[in-house]
Scaffold this active site. Structure first.
Site, PDB file in Angstrom:
ATOM      1  N   HIS A 155     -56.286 -19.493  59.033  1.00 45.45           N
ATOM      2  CA  HIS A 155     -55.924 -20.817  58.505  1.00 45.45           C
ATOM      3  C   HIS A 155     -54.783 -20.667  57.528  1.00 45.45           C
ATOM      4  O   HIS A 155     -54.379 -19.543  57.195  1.00 45.45           O
ATOM      5  CB  HIS A 155     -57.125 -21.456  57.781  1.00 45.45           C
ATOM      6  CG  HIS A 155     -57.528 -20.728  56.525  1.00 45.45           C
ATOM      7  ND1 HIS A 155     -58.478 -19.734  56.521  1.00 45.45           N
ATOM      8  CD2 HIS A 155     -57.100 -20.837  55.237  1.00 45.45           C
ATOM      9  CE1 HIS A 155     -58.619 -19.272  55.280  1.00 45.45           C
ATOM     10  NE2 HIS A 155     -57.792 -19.917  54.477  1.00 45.45           N
ATOM     11  N   HIS A 202     -62.525 -24.186  57.597  1.00 42.77           N
ATOM     12  CA  HIS A 202     -61.194 -24.804  57.572  1.00 42.77           C
ATOM     13  C   HIS A 202     -60.295 -24.135  58.597  1.00 42.77           C
ATOM     14  O   HIS A 202     -60.340 -22.922  58.800  1.00 42.77           O
ATOM     15  CB  HIS A 202     -60.547 -24.835  56.194  1.00 42.77           C
ATOM     16  CG  HIS A 202     -60.528 -23.527  55.434  1.00 42.77           C
ATOM     17  ND1 HIS A 202     -61.266 -22.422  55.754  1.00 42.77           N
ATOM     18  CD2 HIS A 202     -59.823 -23.186  54.330  1.00 42.77           C
ATOM     19  CE1 HIS A 202     -61.024 -21.461  54.889  1.00 42.77           C
ATOM     20  NE2 HIS A 202     -60.157 -21.893  54.019  1.00 42.77           N
ATOM     21  N   HIS A 217     -50.860 -20.334  50.939  1.00 46.74           N
ATOM     22  CA  HIS A 217     -51.162 -19.017  51.508  1.00 46.74           C
ATOM     23  C   HIS A 217     -51.421 -19.104  53.007  1.00 46.74           C
ATOM     24  O   HIS A 217     -51.759 -20.158  53.532  1.00 46.74           O
ATOM     25  CB  HIS A 217     -52.351 -18.349  50.799  1.00 46.74           C
ATOM     26  CG  HIS A 217     -53.694 -18.963  51.084  1.00 46.74           C
ATOM     27  ND1 HIS A 217     -54.295 -19.863  50.234  1.00 46.74           N
ATOM     28  CD2 HIS A 217     -54.573 -18.793  52.097  1.00 46.74           C
ATOM     29  CE1 HIS A 217     -55.473 -20.212  50.711  1.00 46.74           C
ATOM     30  NE2 HIS A 217     -55.678 -19.585  51.860  1.00 46.74           N
ATOM     31  N   TYR A 258     -56.413 -11.956  47.508  1.00 45.77           N
ATOM     32  CA  TYR A 258     -55.075 -12.544  47.693  1.00 45.77           C
ATOM     33  C   TYR A 258     -54.007 -11.569  47.249  1.00 45.77           C
ATOM     34  O   TYR A 258     -54.170 -10.853  46.254  1.00 45.77           O
ATOM     35  CB  TYR A 258     -54.926 -13.825  46.862  1.00 45.77           C
ATOM     36  CG  TYR A 258     -55.699 -14.996  47.396  1.00 45.77           C
ATOM     37  CD1 TYR A 258     -55.141 -15.875  48.315  1.00 45.77           C
ATOM     38  CD2 TYR A 258     -56.995 -15.246  46.966  1.00 45.77           C
ATOM     39  CE1 TYR A 258     -55.859 -16.957  48.798  1.00 45.77           C
ATOM     40  CE2 TYR A 258     -57.722 -16.329  47.447  1.00 45.77           C
ATOM     41  CZ  TYR A 258     -57.143 -17.182  48.361  1.00 45.77           C
ATOM     42  OH  TYR A 258     -57.851 -18.252  48.828  1.00 45.77           O
ATOM     43  N   GLU A 268     -53.863 -14.067  52.292  1.00 50.46           N
ATOM     44  CA  GLU A 268     -55.278 -13.873  51.992  1.00 50.46           C
ATOM     45  C   GLU A 268     -55.904 -13.118  53.151  1.00 50.46           C
ATOM     46  O   GLU A 268     -55.557 -13.357  54.309  1.00 50.46           O
ATOM     47  CB  GLU A 268     -56.001 -15.230  51.852  1.00 50.46           C
ATOM     48  CG  GLU A 268     -57.506 -15.091  51.603  1.00 50.46           C
ATOM     49  CD  GLU A 268     -58.292 -16.396  51.713  1.00 50.46           C
ATOM     50  OE1 GLU A 268     -57.938 -17.258  52.550  1.00 50.46           O
ATOM     51  OE2 GLU A 268     -59.270 -16.553  50.971  1.00 50.46           O
TER      52      GLU A 268
END
Lengths: 310, 106
Positions: A155, A202, A217, A258, A268
């Site tokens: 994502h 997500h 990110h 991260y 990430e």
């Protein structure tokens, strides 16, 4: 088929300042595999368990950030139906067809600009190059993995101004549901939306910020918390620019670390989360509990985590 | 060789070797005064204006420092390698975004 329409974020195109430095980062450190190069200073890569030809596109440019995010749909018929819906929607602008072959081994893509200023694409065809193992009686992972070796591009989180418009587009036209959201103040103004087209918590998320077309990110999936810890070891071993973690998010429940690519695009790698279904209630976080939502252990948000973006 | 960096608006002073970026030197010496972002020329959090001194600029995102700004002495500290003592001003406030709080929505 129970799972139709848009299947997944199929590719993200990133701008990088130094192409070869970026390729070394995304192959040696992150552990993606280069699958093609073209004459436009672009390199195409994929994660090991993705069957499609590529999921990350790197392009050398004089600024960092995101060029576009591409969504794989289930069929050419869905592509035509969604294209018609998008072309008549007042929520999108600059609809244009990108011809087949402009990305290697990829069919034509409809590109459009969403209310937060990001360019998105939908496409139905991309060649299956496989995951390095047989489709019959396979092993569980292939040989030759390097770096953090995530199994997929998962994502991205994007910054933009018209959050209400982009959420309306993704839910009402593109068929996404809101897995989680952040609201602010007594009026419960929407500040962030975590949108899914699948069983993932997500597939894309947006945070309202007074900017257009920005990347917070790009995220890749690991199997376990131990893999996240090992990824953090790799960050230090190779003196990669570190941002936050390893830690856990309250939002989406992912365990995470991260870091930044050599052009400052935030990466990430994460594991965990939960299964989302379209009938699952949306989880809501309020601004007074936001720090716990973002970093569940520290319960504090580092300034850089919000303020650094490309 | 070691040169001295002065951040005029905070008064912070630290030494920097002439082969490393002034942001890396600041972070390594646990000094502060310039916000640390991506460290790689992309995000612009460490934007500075150099008031005096000579330096070499690395590659940074033009979304953060344009060519005309570069000519006026603007730079990203993560990609600025000093050749002499430098006096700089940290500018991060110019690219700060709204924190998410009850005042965070326009």
């Amino acid at each position: 088929m129970a799972f139709t329409g848009i299947l997944r974020p199929g590719h993200i195109a990133l701008r990088v300042l130094d192409l070869e430095a970026a390729v070394r980062h995304y192959t040696d450190i992150v552990g993606l595999k280069e699958t093609a190069r073209d004459g436009n200073k672009r390199v195409f890569l994929k994660a090991w368990d993705e069957h499609d030809h590529h999921s990350v596109v790197l392009r050398e440019a004089d600024s960092a950030g995101i060029d576009y995010l591409g969504w794989r749909v289930d069929s050419p018929e869905t592509l035509m139906r969604l294209a018609a819906d998008l072309e008549k929607s007042s929520l999108v602008s600059h609809c244009e067809w990108i011809p087949a072959g402009e990305h290697p081994d990829t069919g034509r893509r409809l590109r459009f600009v969403v209310p937060t200023g990001h360019s998105m694409e939908i496409y139905a065809e991309k060649g299956k190059v496989g995951n390095g193992m047989s489709d019959t009686n396979p092993e569980v992972w292939p040989d030759g993995l390097t770096g953090m070796s995530p199994s997929r591009f998962d994502h991205c989180l994007l910054y933009g101004d018209d959050l209400d418009g982009v959420v309306k587009l993704f839910t009402e036209v593109l068929g996404f549901t809101i897995a989680e959201r952040v609201v602010v103040g007594p009026e419960q103004v929407l500040m962030a939306a975590f949108l899914t087209c699948s069983n993932k918590p997500h597939d894309v998320a947006f945070i309202r910020q007074p900017v257009k077309n920005k990347l917070h990110h790009v995220s890749f999936f690991l199997e376990s918390w131990h893999d996240v810890l090992r990824a953090a070891d790799i960050i230090t071993k190779h003196r990669v620019s570190h941002d936050v973690g390893p830690t856990r998010h309250g939002l989406t429940r992912g365990t995470t670390v991260y870091f930044f690519d050599p052009s400052g695009n935030r990466n990430e790698v994460f594991s965990g989360g939960y299964i989302h279904y379209p009938d699952k209630p949306t989880l809501t976080w309020t601004d007074d509990e936001l720090a716990r939502a973002v970093f569940y252990h520290d319960r504090a948000i580092d300034e850089r985590f919000m303020a650094a973006y490309t | 060789m070691r040169v001295e960096i002065v951040i005029e608006n905070t008064g912070a002073r630290f030494f920097c070797e002439t082969e490393r970026s002034l942001l890396a030197a600041m972070e390594n010496r646990r000094c502060s005064g310039i916000p640390i972002g991506c460290r790689n020329g992309g995000c612009g959090m460490c934007k500075i204006k150099v008031l005096s001194g000579r330096y070499i600029s690395g590659k940074w995102s033009r979304a953060c420092v344009s060519e005309s700004e570069e000519a006026q002495g603007f730079a990203l500290a993560c990609r600025t390698v000093p050749l002499t003592d430098l006096r700089v001003v940290a500018l991060a406030k110019t690219r700060q975004i709204h924190p998410i709080n009850s005042k965070g929505v326009d």
